[in-house]
Design an enzyme around this catalytic site. Structure first.
Site, PDB file in Angstrom:
ATOM      1  N   CYS A 158       0.811  -1.221   0.000  1.00  0.00           N
ATOM      2  CA  CYS A 158       0.000   0.000   0.000  1.00  0.00           C
ATOM      3  C   CYS A 158       0.845   1.273   0.000  1.00  0.00           C
ATOM      4  O   CYS A 158       0.469   2.275  -0.604  1.00  0.00           O
ATOM      5  CB  CYS A 158      -0.954   0.004   1.188  1.00  0.00           C
ATOM      6  SG  CYS A 158      -0.174  -0.306   2.775  1.00  0.00           S
ATOM      7  N   HIS A 251      -1.611   7.149   3.450  1.00  0.00           N
ATOM      8  CA  HIS A 251      -0.154   7.080   3.544  1.00  0.00           C
ATOM      9  C   HIS A 251       0.433   8.255   2.767  1.00  0.00           C
ATOM     10  O   HIS A 251       0.151   8.434   1.574  1.00  0.00           O
ATOM     11  CB  HIS A 251       0.373   5.775   2.933  1.00  0.00           C
ATOM     12  CG  HIS A 251       0.064   4.555   3.750  1.00  0.00           C
ATOM     13  ND1 HIS A 251      -0.495   4.600   5.011  1.00  0.00           N
ATOM     14  CD2 HIS A 251       0.256   3.231   3.468  1.00  0.00           C
ATOM     15  CE1 HIS A 251      -0.633   3.353   5.466  1.00  0.00           C
ATOM     16  NE2 HIS A 251      -0.187   2.517   4.553  1.00  0.00           N
TER      17      HIS A 251
END
Length: 361
Positions: A158, A251
């Site tokens: 990810c 993120h």
């Protein structure tokens, strides 16, 4: 209207499994008909199996509440009820590898959210906008597994989604050295603040295994299919630090990059704005219209404000400027459980269907 493909979610009770359930609710091509999990959840309705541990803000979709959860280890039973599966189980690596191969050998396509098969030579690890041509390796994988219809395809880590798309759009200038630090949300560990209170007012400068993944997986994505396997690229050289921060989702990456052929700032912004991949060409249901969005404001992208851009499937960039040690530096952001996890896997499945790899049984 054509009949929707029947989807199974193996590992459907965990956080990523819950995201699959949420994203597939009212999907135009796919319908969740089967959910499988550990033996302890088997036999309960889905609503019962996630009671007290449903982690998403939206409530459980009505269509899946009363689905009776199956035992994920009963591969033939699960596979007989679906056209393909999403896999998001929490098991040891060798157990996941064996389970996913067992499903594939029944003739069932497996779109995996797990890391177990990311380095299996004939398993494509795909960001649909970046390396859709890696799906060609499926033919060799099917031959190895002894199936004409089954296979495994995986999505990458990810965290790399927050900077690899921007670098990929600049491949013509040949990035040669990359330094990236990622500031990663707690949902990446399958947790929220209720079950991880020590993350409040805290930063942890270590995420097990993450730095190696962040440095090596981009090279596999930029690799080539040769002789029935994927050979990773040799450049750029990437070094990373991965840090857990007190954020629910999203993120963020700070990136420094040097090129063999240094572009102008205008070249970079132009490539980012215009970049389109196969999902945009095909108009896939989950594809962001604008893959990379650049923010001119000095204080953007911000995790809380910008992680949901394009339904959480877009990538955000900002703060592009020249650097005193490297050619340029910039900030990137991606939603880790949408683009980086379940959403990215759904987009892979849409690409696989569009390209004829997944069909109704």
């Amino acid at each position: 209207m054509t009949e929707k493909l029947k989807v199974g979610i193996v590992g459907g009770t965990g956080m990523v499994g819950q995201r699959f359930v949420q994203l597939l609710d009212q999907h135009p091509w796919f319908k969740v008909t089967t959910i499988a999990a550990s033996a302890s959840s088997a036999g309960k309705t889905y609503e019962e199996s996630v009671r007290g541990r449903w982690k998403l803000p939206d409530s459980i979709p009505e269509d899946v509440k009363n689905i009776v959860v199956l035992d994920a280890s009963k591969v033939e039973e699960v596979a007989s009820q679906v056209d393909f599966i999403f896999c998001a189980v929490d098991m040891k690596k060798n157990e996941i590898q064996a389970l996913e191969e067992a499903y594939a050998k029944t003739g069932t396509p497996v779109v995996s959210n797990n890391s177990a098969h990311r380095w299996t030579p004939d398993v494509p690890m795909v960001v649909p906008e970046i390396n859709p041509e890696h799906l060609e390796v499926i033919a060799a994988q099917r031959k190895r597994l002894g199936t004409s219809t089954g296979f495994i395809a995986v999505k990458p880590n990810c965290s790399i989604q927050s900077y690899v798309p921007m670098l990929h759009a600049l491949q013509e200038f040949k990035p040669k050295t990359v330094v990236a630090s990622t500031y990663q949300a707690i949902s990446g560990a399958g947790k929220n603040f209720t079950d991880w209170p020590e993350m409040l007012d805290n930063v942890i400068p270590y995420i097990g295994g993450e730095e190696e993944k962040s440095e090596q997986e981009p090279l596999r994505i930029w690799g080539t299919v040769e002789g029935g396997e994927i050979v990773k690229a040799s450049a750029p050289h990437i070094t990373t630090q991965c840090i857990r921060v007190p954020v629910t989702d999203g993120h963020l990456a700070t990136v420094f990059v040097s090129f063999e052929n240094k572009p102008s700032k205008e070249d970079i912004l132009n490539r980012w704005a215009q970049y389109k991949g196969r999902p945009q060409e095909l108009g896939l249901p989950s594809a962001p219209k604008q893959f990379i969005t650049y923010f001119e404001e000095e204080n953007r992208p911000q995790t809380n404000l910008d992680r949901d851009i394009e339904g959480g499937m877009g990538i955000s960039a900002g703060r592009l400027r020249e650097d005193s040690l490297y050619d340029y530096k910039f900030v990137g952001l991606s939603h880790n459980t949408l683009r980086g996890a379940a959403g990215g896997a759904v987009l892979i499945a849409e690409l696989l269907k569009a390209e004829g790899y997944i069909q109704a049984t």
